[in-house]
Design a protein around this motif. Structure first.
Motif, PDB file in Angstrom:
ATOM      1  N   CYS A  43      -5.213  -9.160  -4.250  1.00 46.40           N
ATOM      2  CA  CYS A  43      -4.210  -9.898  -5.006  1.00 46.40           C
ATOM      3  C   CYS A  43      -2.924  -9.080  -4.919  1.00 46.40           C
ATOM      4  O   CYS A  43      -2.886  -7.940  -5.381  1.00 46.40           O
ATOM      5  N   VAL A  44      -1.886  -9.650  -4.300  1.00 44.17           N
ATOM      6  CA  VAL A  44      -0.634  -8.933  -4.073  1.00 44.17           C
ATOM      7  C   VAL A  44       0.462  -9.539  -4.932  1.00 44.17           C
ATOM      8  O   VAL A  44       0.678 -10.750  -4.923  1.00 44.17           O
ATOM      9  N   HIS A  45       1.160  -8.680  -5.672  1.00 37.49           N
ATOM     10  CA  HIS A  45       2.299  -9.130  -6.471  1.00 37.49           C
ATOM     11  C   HIS A  45       3.550  -8.493  -5.889  1.00 37.49           C
ATOM     12  O   HIS A  45       3.732  -7.293  -5.969  1.00 37.49           O
ATOM     13  N   ARG A  46       4.373  -9.327  -5.271  1.00 41.05           N
ATOM     14  CA  ARG A  46       5.640  -8.851  -4.732  1.00 41.05           C
ATOM     15  C   ARG A  46       6.703  -9.075  -5.797  1.00 41.05           C
ATOM     16  O   ARG A  46       7.135 -10.195  -6.019  1.00 41.05           O
ATOM     17  N   LYS A  47       7.096  -8.026  -6.443  1.00 38.73           N
ATOM     18  CA  LYS A  47       8.060  -8.143  -7.536  1.00 38.73           C
ATOM     19  C   LYS A  47       9.417  -8.601  -6.994  1.00 38.73           C
ATOM     20  O   LYS A  47      10.033  -7.908  -6.207  1.00 38.73           O
ATOM     21  N   GLY A  48       9.849  -9.789  -7.424  1.00 41.28           N
ATOM     22  CA  GLY A  48      11.162 -10.296  -7.030  1.00 41.28           C
ATOM     23  C   GLY A  48      11.233 -10.785  -5.602  1.00 41.28           C
ATOM     24  O   GLY A  48      12.308 -10.921  -5.045  1.00 41.28           O
ATOM     25  N   ALA A  49      10.096 -11.059  -4.990  1.00 35.21           N
ATOM     26  CA  ALA A  49      10.089 -11.520  -3.599  1.00 35.21           C
ATOM     27  C   ALA A  49       8.944 -12.504  -3.407  1.00 35.21           C
ATOM     28  O   ALA A  49       8.101 -12.681  -4.268  1.00 35.21           O
ATOM     29  N   THR A  50       8.922 -13.131  -2.262  1.00 34.40           N
ATOM     30  CA  THR A  50       7.828 -14.024  -1.935  1.00 34.40           C
ATOM     31  C   THR A  50       7.463 -13.828  -0.474  1.00 34.40           C
ATOM     32  O   THR A  50       8.224 -13.255   0.300  1.00 34.40           O
ATOM     33  N   ARG A  51       6.290 -14.291  -0.109  1.00 32.95           N
ATOM     34  CA  ARG A  51       5.858 -14.166   1.282  1.00 32.95           C
ATOM     35  C   ARG A  51       6.685 -15.088   2.166  1.00 32.95           C
ATOM     36  O   ARG A  51       7.169 -16.122   1.724  1.00 32.95           O
ATOM     37  N   ALA A  52       6.820 -14.720   3.420  1.00 41.18           N
ATOM     38  CA  ALA A  52       7.504 -15.566   4.396  1.00 41.18           C
ATOM     39  C   ALA A  52       6.595 -15.687   5.614  1.00 41.18           C
ATOM     40  O   ALA A  52       6.097 -14.683   6.116  1.00 41.18           O
ATOM     41  N   PHE A  53       6.390 -16.897   6.064  1.00 35.56           N
ATOM     42  CA  PHE A  53       5.523 -17.147   7.205  1.00 35.56           C
ATOM     43  C   PHE A  53       6.301 -17.865   8.297  1.00 35.56           C
ATOM     44  O   PHE A  53       7.200 -18.658   8.008  1.00 35.56           O
ATOM     45  N   PRO A  54       5.929 -17.656   9.549  1.00 33.25           N
ATOM     46  CA  PRO A  54       6.588 -18.370  10.646  1.00 33.25           C
ATOM     47  C   PRO A  54       6.098 -19.815  10.721  1.00 33.25           C
ATOM     48  O   PRO A  54       5.045 -20.147  10.162  1.00 33.25           O
ATOM     49  N   PRO A  55       6.842 -20.672  11.413  1.00 31.48           N
ATOM     50  CA  PRO A  55       6.378 -22.053  11.599  1.00 31.48           C
ATOM     51  C   PRO A  55       4.993 -22.064  12.239  1.00 31.48           C
ATOM     52  O   PRO A  55       4.682 -21.238  13.102  1.00 31.48           O
ATOM     53  N   GLY A  56       4.160 -22.986  11.788  1.00 33.21           N
ATOM     54  CA  GLY A  56       2.826 -23.123  12.350  1.00 33.21           C
ATOM     55  C   GLY A  56       1.770 -22.256  11.671  1.00 33.21           C
ATOM     56  O   GLY A  56       0.589 -22.390  11.949  1.00 33.21           O
ATOM     57  N   HIS A  57       2.181 -21.351  10.785  1.00 29.14           N
ATOM     58  CA  HIS A  57       1.218 -20.505  10.089  1.00 29.14           C
ATOM     59  C   HIS A  57       0.358 -21.390   9.188  1.00 29.14           C
ATOM     60  O   HIS A  57       0.851 -22.328   8.580  1.00 29.14           O
ATOM     61  N   PRO A  58      -0.943 -21.116   9.097  1.00 25.16           N
ATOM     62  CA  PRO A  58      -1.821 -21.969   8.295  1.00 25.16           C
ATOM     63  C   PRO A  58      -1.436 -22.061   6.811  1.00 25.16           C
ATOM     64  O   PRO A  58      -1.794 -23.023   6.144  1.00 25.16           O
ATOM     65  N   ALA A  59      -0.700 -21.090   6.293  1.00 26.79           N
ATOM     66  CA  ALA A  59      -0.309 -21.124   4.881  1.00 26.79           C
ATOM     67  C   ALA A  59       0.948 -21.949   4.639  1.00 26.79           C
ATOM     68  O   ALA A  59       1.330 -22.163   3.497  1.00 26.79           O
ATOM     69  N   VAL A  60       1.589 -22.439   5.696  1.00 22.15           N
ATOM     70  CA  VAL A  60       2.798 -23.254   5.542  1.00 22.15           C
ATOM     71  C   VAL A  60       2.387 -24.722   5.470  1.00 22.15           C
ATOM     72  O   VAL A  60       1.757 -25.236   6.395  1.00 22.15           O
ATOM     73  N   PRO A  61       2.724 -25.418   4.380  1.00 21.31           N
ATOM     74  CA  PRO A  61       2.366 -26.841   4.283  1.00 21.31           C
ATOM     75  C   PRO A  61       3.005 -27.645   5.411  1.00 21.31           C
ATOM     76  O   PRO A  61       4.114 -27.345   5.852  1.00 21.31           O
ATOM     77  N   LYS A  62       2.322 -28.659   5.863  1.00 22.76           N
ATOM     78  CA  LYS A  62       2.809 -29.477   6.974  1.00 22.76           C
ATOM     79  C   LYS A  62       4.171 -30.091   6.670  1.00 22.76           C
ATOM     80  O   LYS A  62       5.037 -30.124   7.521  1.00 22.76           O
ATOM     81  N   SER A  63       4.382 -30.562   5.436  1.00 20.24           N
ATOM     82  CA  SER A  63       5.650 -31.202   5.121  1.00 20.24           C
ATOM     83  C   SER A  63       6.810 -30.216   5.233  1.00 20.24           C
ATOM     84  O   SER A  63       7.900 -30.586   5.632  1.00 20.24           O
ATOM     85  N   THR A  64       6.586 -28.944   4.918  1.00 21.64           N
ATOM     86  CA  THR A  64       7.625 -27.928   5.049  1.00 21.64           C
ATOM     87  C   THR A  64       7.958 -27.708   6.513  1.00 21.64           C
ATOM     88  O   THR A  64       9.108 -27.590   6.891  1.00 21.64           O
TER      89      THR A  64
END
Length: 123
Positions: free
Chosen positions: A95-116
């Motif tokens: 469980c990772v808590h990035r204080k004041g930040a969020t994860r960033a993923f490239p296009p096509g990454h499984p964690a990126v919703p299709k609509s995005t």
């Protein structure tokens, strides 16, 4: 959490890092507090968006729809997420808590919703 790290006798590579066992009382209290703060922040962002739309509508005498105003992306930037990482060469769920930040993923990454992905490809 800093005190908890000392209680566990852990040495971390940076003094700004902290950790605990996810099912421990300290971690559960932290996660509960974080969830309350995240809910408050989400509601606050929704109200700010609503009031902004009202101001635009009042000043420009056009509806938010006619102005093309829509929510593009709403992400909490100060919240813990369960993630899979290599820890000492072993893949672990953490469980990772990035204080004041969020994860960033490239296009096509499984964690990126299709609509995005579809929205991003338009630009």
């Amino acid at each position: 959490m800093g005190e908890r790290v000392r209680q566990l006798g852990l040495e971390l590579p940076d003094r700004q890092l902290a950790c605990d066992f996810i099912h421990g009382q300290t971690a559960q209290q932290y996660l509960a507090g974080m969830a309350c703060a995240a809910n408050y922040a989400w509601a606050n962002r929704q109200m700010l968006m609503h009031w902004t739309r009202e101001v635009f509508e009042r000043l420009l005498r056009m509806s938010p729809h006619d102005l093309g105003m829509s929510l593009v992306y709403d992400v909490c930037h100060n919240i813990a997420k369960r993630e899979s990482h290599l820890v000492a060469g072993v893949r672990k769920e953490v469980c990772v808590h990035r204080k004041g930040a969020t994860r960033a993923f490239p296009p096509g990454h499984p964690a990126v919703p299709k609509s995005t992905e579809m929205w991003a490809s338009q630009f």
